[in-house]
Design a protein around this motif. Structure first.
Motif, PDB file in Angstrom:
ATOM      1  N   GLU A  70     -73.273 154.701 -33.786  1.00  0.00           N
ATOM      2  CA  GLU A  70     -72.423 153.546 -34.039  1.00  0.00           C
ATOM      3  C   GLU A  70     -71.033 153.714 -33.437  1.00  0.00           C
ATOM      4  O   GLU A  70     -70.514 152.822 -32.763  1.00  0.00           O
ATOM      5  CB  GLU A  70     -72.318 153.302 -35.555  1.00  0.00           C
ATOM      6  CG  GLU A  70     -73.648 152.886 -36.185  1.00  0.00           C
ATOM      7  CD  GLU A  70     -73.590 152.851 -37.701  1.00  0.00           C
ATOM      8  OE1 GLU A  70     -72.534 153.267 -38.256  1.00  0.00           O
ATOM      9  OE2 GLU A  70     -74.567 152.423 -38.332  1.00  0.00           O
ATOM     10  N   GLU A  71     -70.404 154.864 -33.678  1.00  0.00           N
ATOM     11  CA  GLU A  71     -69.046 155.075 -33.180  1.00  0.00           C
ATOM     12  C   GLU A  71     -69.014 155.108 -31.652  1.00  0.00           C
ATOM     13  O   GLU A  71     -68.058 154.648 -31.026  1.00  0.00           O
ATOM     14  CB  GLU A  71     -68.473 156.380 -33.747  1.00  0.00           C
ATOM     15  CG  GLU A  71     -68.192 156.326 -35.236  1.00  0.00           C
ATOM     16  CD  GLU A  71     -67.169 155.252 -35.584  1.00  0.00           C
ATOM     17  OE1 GLU A  71     -66.170 155.103 -34.852  1.00  0.00           O
ATOM     18  OE2 GLU A  71     -67.383 154.540 -36.579  1.00  0.00           O
ATOM     19  N   HIS A 102     -74.009 147.055 -35.932  1.00  0.00           N
ATOM     20  CA  HIS A 102     -72.804 147.613 -36.556  1.00  0.00           C
ATOM     21  C   HIS A 102     -71.627 147.560 -35.586  1.00  0.00           C
ATOM     22  O   HIS A 102     -70.515 147.155 -35.957  1.00  0.00           O
ATOM     23  CB  HIS A 102     -73.064 149.056 -36.996  1.00  0.00           C
ATOM     24  CG  HIS A 102     -71.918 149.677 -37.731  1.00  0.00           C
ATOM     25  ND1 HIS A 102     -71.841 149.709 -39.106  1.00  0.00           N
ATOM     26  CD2 HIS A 102     -70.777 150.276 -37.272  1.00  0.00           C
ATOM     27  CE1 HIS A 102     -70.709 150.300 -39.463  1.00  0.00           C
ATOM     28  NE2 HIS A 102     -70.048 150.655 -38.367  1.00  0.00           N
ATOM     29  N   ALA A 151     -68.068 145.538 -35.886  1.00  0.00           N
ATOM     30  CA  ALA A 151     -66.788 146.248 -35.853  1.00  0.00           C
ATOM     31  C   ALA A 151     -65.852 145.693 -34.788  1.00  0.00           C
ATOM     32  O   ALA A 151     -64.632 145.789 -34.919  1.00  0.00           O
ATOM     33  CB  ALA A 151     -67.023 147.740 -35.620  1.00  0.00           C
ATOM     34  N   ARG A 180     -75.440 143.690 -41.720  1.00  0.00           N
ATOM     35  CA  ARG A 180     -74.859 144.844 -41.037  1.00  0.00           C
ATOM     36  C   ARG A 180     -73.574 144.446 -40.313  1.00  0.00           C
ATOM     37  O   ARG A 180     -72.578 145.174 -40.316  1.00  0.00           O
ATOM     38  CB  ARG A 180     -75.861 145.420 -40.025  1.00  0.00           C
ATOM     39  CG  ARG A 180     -77.048 146.088 -40.662  1.00  0.00           C
ATOM     40  CD  ARG A 180     -77.945 146.745 -39.617  1.00  0.00           C
ATOM     41  NE  ARG A 180     -79.068 147.407 -40.266  1.00  0.00           N
ATOM     42  CZ  ARG A 180     -79.022 148.615 -40.814  1.00  0.00           C
ATOM     43  NH1 ARG A 180     -77.889 149.300 -40.763  1.00  0.00           N
ATOM     44  NH2 ARG A 180     -80.071 149.136 -41.390  1.00  0.00           N
ATOM     45  N   HIS A 218     -70.700 143.642 -42.826  1.00  0.00           N
ATOM     46  CA  HIS A 218     -70.234 144.888 -43.454  1.00  0.00           C
ATOM     47  C   HIS A 218     -69.349 145.683 -42.494  1.00  0.00           C
ATOM     48  O   HIS A 218     -68.270 146.161 -42.873  1.00  0.00           O
ATOM     49  CB  HIS A 218     -71.442 145.719 -43.874  1.00  0.00           C
ATOM     50  CG  HIS A 218     -71.083 147.050 -44.476  1.00  0.00           C
ATOM     51  ND1 HIS A 218     -70.478 147.175 -45.709  1.00  0.00           N
ATOM     52  CD2 HIS A 218     -71.234 148.316 -43.998  1.00  0.00           C
ATOM     53  CE1 HIS A 218     -70.271 148.456 -45.975  1.00  0.00           C
ATOM     54  NE2 HIS A 218     -70.716 149.165 -44.961  1.00  0.00           N
ATOM     55  N   ALA A 219     -69.777 145.799 -41.240  1.00  0.00           N
ATOM     56  CA  ALA A 219     -68.985 146.528 -40.251  1.00  0.00           C
ATOM     57  C   ALA A 219     -67.667 145.822 -39.971  1.00  0.00           C
ATOM     58  O   ALA A 219     -66.635 146.470 -39.774  1.00  0.00           O
ATOM     59  CB  ALA A 219     -69.785 146.689 -38.961  1.00  0.00           C
ATOM     60  N   ALA A 277     -63.571 147.267 -40.243  1.00  0.00           N
ATOM     61  CA  ALA A 277     -62.927 147.468 -38.938  1.00  0.00           C
ATOM     62  C   ALA A 277     -61.526 146.889 -38.857  1.00  0.00           C
ATOM     63  O   ALA A 277     -60.960 146.816 -37.765  1.00  0.00           O
ATOM     64  CB  ALA A 277     -63.798 146.841 -37.848  1.00  0.00           C
TER      65      ALA A 277
END
Length: 373
Positions: free
Chosen positions: A209-210, A273, A277, A337, A340-341, A345
């Protein structure tokens, strides 16, 4: 030979690191436009002396838009090694030392071991002086019979660079980068590739994800930025198609299920995700809005087949699901998802400008229910 006062001053500037308060002024004087670079002066953390800062600022001015620290370090290493008689050979020796440190999980090597092991390399057999040239490189420091790179970034970059040189396929490189102690190296390796297909393969083979967030924020270079954007759009459009043919049926106050059930891959979950973000950039607003609308419709279709007591509360159920107040029977919906992200962020910084109110308003039209044919 007697140095002139001016030459002496230049030599001192090359070997004396400026104080922290002087670095920003020096970078500005060398032409670095800190306002247009996400990391500002932090992007130049690996460069210590005034000479190195000047070189890095000059190199940065030639890089394409959204070039990250990996491309900056790559170009700077190339420039610094041009001062040696055999830059390619010296780079291979530096690769060797970086891989030894990586293998031993250490930040330095005993000087004797570094010299002996490098002398066994094919490049050193052809030209013995290449080891001495590597020892005299501005990228390394020898202190107390220890050899180490001048900055941690050089160690990470040269390890990633060595793996890129060694691996012939994206899948092979991804296998090397998946090793637990190499998790941070992917951010150095990806910017070294200019082929979109190779970058796409690496993104898919490294479903982190990152890592994907960094790509969408433009931190891994322009190629990774465009590839990640295309991957985000593709995954969103596929999710829209799936939700358009699905129902979300509430089984209880705290559980729902998607009919028919379709699981997302680990990579798709990571993409959702990352899209959430980076949603404030507004570059994927259209498919995001479509996904949210189709998710709403799927809940409404499911309410017609669920318990009668739930039908009047569909809007509340949608809101609760997107806020993680209701759990699914199998896995989280793509829309869940993403939202939530997006909530997590708020403090992140992107190289892309946030979406304007005018752009957001295009996708803020009131919901209109589906009509039966």
């Amino acid at each position: 030979m007697t140095l002139s006062p001016r030459a002496g001053a230049q030599r001192s500037a090359a070997i004396v690191d400026p104080a922290p308060g002087q670095r920003r002024a020096l970078l500005r004087s060398y032409g670095a436009n800190l306002e247009q670079q996400e990391f500002g002066e932090d992007q130049y953390a690996a460069f210590g002396s005034a000479f190195e800062l000047a070189l890095a600022a000059r190199v940065a001015g030639r890089l394409p838009e959204f070039a990250g620290r990996g491309q900056l370090l790559d170009a700077s290493v190339h420039e610094q090694l041009q001062g040696t008689a055999q830059p390619t050979g010296v780079r291979q020796v530096l690769h060797h030392w970086a891989l030894l440190m990586d293998q031993d999980l250490t930040g330095w090597l005993p000087l004797g071991q570094a010299q002996r092991s490098a002398a066994q390399l094919p490049v050193a057999s052809a030209a013995a002086e290449v080891v001495d040239q590597a020892l005299g490189s501005p990228l390394v420091r020898v202190q107390g019979q220890r050899l180490q790179f001048r900055h941690e970034w050089y160690t990470q970059f040269l390890t990633a660079d060595a793996l890129v040189w060694r691996c012939t396929a994206a899948q092979e490189l991804a296998g090397e980068l998946r090793q637990p102690h190499r998790r941070d190296l992917a951010a150095w390796a990806v910017p070294l590739h200019s082929d979109p297909g190779t970058v796409r393969d690496l993104l898919r083979e490294l479903p982190d994800e990152e890592f994907l967030i960094g790509a969408l924020y433009g931190r891994l270079g322009p190629v990774a930025d465009q590839v990640a954007l295309a991957e985000g759009r593709r995954c969103l459009e596929e999710a829209v198609t799936v939700m358009a043919a699905s129902q979300v049926v509430c089984e209880s106050d705290f559980m729902y299920m998607v009919v028919p059930d379709k699981s997302s891959s680990r990579y798709e979950q990571a993409v959702f995700h990352a899209v959430g973000a980076t949603a404030s950039d507004g570059r994927l607003l259209e498919p995001l809005a479509q996904l949210m609308r189709q998710t709403d419709e799927a809940f409404r279709r499911g309410a017609n087949h669920g318990a009668a007591g739930y039908r009047h509360a569909v809007p509340a159920l949608i809101a609760a699901a997107l806020a993680d107040g209701v759990r699914e029977s199998s896995e989280r919906l793509p829309a869940c998802r993403i939202t939530h992200a997006a909530r997590l962020a708020w403090s992140r910084r992107s190289r892309h400008q946030p979406a304007t109110a005018a752009k957001l308003s295009q996708w803020g039209r009131p919901w209109r229910p589906e009509t039966s044919a």
